[in-house]
Design an enzyme around this catalytic site. Sequence first.
Site, PDB file in Angstrom:
ATOM      1  N   LYS A   9      39.271  45.878  43.440  1.00 24.82           N
ATOM      2  CA  LYS A   9      40.042  47.276  44.173  1.00 24.82           C
ATOM      3  C   LYS A   9      39.459  47.471  45.418  1.00 24.82           C
ATOM      4  O   LYS A   9      40.378  47.963  46.184  1.00 24.82           O
ATOM      5  CB  LYS A   9      39.637  48.364  43.178  1.00 24.82           C
ATOM      6  CG  LYS A   9      39.948  48.268  41.862  1.00 24.82           C
ATOM      7  CD  LYS A   9      40.018  49.208  41.014  1.00 24.82           C
ATOM      8  CE  LYS A   9      40.552  49.299  39.567  1.00 24.82           C
ATOM      9  NZ  LYS A   9      40.151  50.310  38.601  1.00 24.82           N
ATOM     10  N   GLY A  27      31.778  49.573  36.534  1.00 28.51           N
ATOM     11  CA  GLY A  27      31.660  48.693  37.830  1.00 28.51           C
ATOM     12  C   GLY A  27      31.706  49.717  38.935  1.00 28.51           C
ATOM     13  O   GLY A  27      32.684  50.482  39.075  1.00 28.51           O
ATOM     14  N   CYS A  47      35.827  51.754  41.460  1.00 22.89           N
ATOM     15  CA  CYS A  47      35.188  51.957  40.081  1.00 22.89           C
ATOM     16  C   CYS A  47      36.074  51.217  39.252  1.00 22.89           C
ATOM     17  O   CYS A  47      37.262  51.159  39.468  1.00 22.89           O
ATOM     18  CB  CYS A  47      34.814  53.128  39.823  1.00 22.89           C
ATOM     19  SG  CYS A  47      33.466  53.996  40.731  1.00 22.89           S
ATOM     20  N   ASP A  48      35.474  50.951  38.196  1.00 24.61           N
ATOM     21  CA  ASP A  48      36.495  50.359  36.885  1.00 24.61           C
ATOM     22  C   ASP A  48      35.615  50.426  35.775  1.00 24.61           C
ATOM     23  O   ASP A  48      34.575  50.023  35.696  1.00 24.61           O
ATOM     24  CB  ASP A  48      36.730  49.037  36.988  1.00 24.61           C
ATOM     25  CG  ASP A  48      38.082  48.728  36.102  1.00 24.61           C
ATOM     26  OD1 ASP A  48      39.125  48.896  36.232  1.00 24.61           O
ATOM     27  OD2 ASP A  48      37.646  48.202  34.618  1.00 24.61           O
ATOM     28  N   SER A  49      36.100  51.228  34.593  1.00 24.17           N
ATOM     29  CA  SER A  49      35.290  51.583  33.294  1.00 24.17           C
ATOM     30  C   SER A  49      36.237  50.809  32.269  1.00 24.17           C
ATOM     31  O   SER A  49      37.412  51.053  32.192  1.00 24.17           O
ATOM     32  CB  SER A  49      35.571  53.017  33.361  1.00 24.17           C
ATOM     33  OG  SER A  49      34.717  53.624  34.193  1.00 24.17           O
TER      34      SER A  49
END
Length: 211
Positions: free
Chosen positions: A56, A117, A80-82
């Site tokens: 991203k 992340g 971010c990535d969840s």
Amino acid sequence: MTSVVLGSASPARLRVLRDAGLDPSVLVSDVDEDALIAELGDAAPHVVVTRLAQAKADAVVAAILSDDVPAGADCVILTCDSMLLLDGELSGKPHTPDVAIAQWRRMRGTVGHLMTGHCVTRLRDGAVVAAAADHQSTAVRFSDVSDELIERYVATGEPLKVAGAFTLDGLGGWLLDGIDGDPSSVIGISLPLTRRLLRRVDVDVADLWRA
């Protein structure tokens, strides 16, 4: 003056940052998450979420650099990535009611780990000068709720568009027994981890606070 760009469409992440004194602009990244997850294969969960955050960041940087960047421009990009780790399996946004209901029936009465992340990228004078990435894991204790409550929660639409099909700071908070770890990470972006990553790209978070 270093500006902040949030590379996410998440209103929860934007709210966390604004409540914590930042005033980021938003530039949503365009990443094929499913394709990247498939490409990563059997990678460890923390690697998957961190790599998604980095992808991203790459997309946001490319979008910024596609415009004319003023000389001397200095910004940090937060991405971010969840995903939820439950019984060794990662899951993201359920998107449909049937998937959300099935997921909640698996989650209730158990403990999962919300994996997020994070990537912080510093851009100056039209070039990336530093980047740092890591992940945060927070244990979430799900209540042993009834089928009826699950169905009524899913009918609100809230769990369809959030990682793991739950929120901490919304209606989903009624269906949790508690968490062990960083609450801001469960909401979407870890303030402690972001502060540490900012230091790694030579930015003091206090310099980003609104006057």
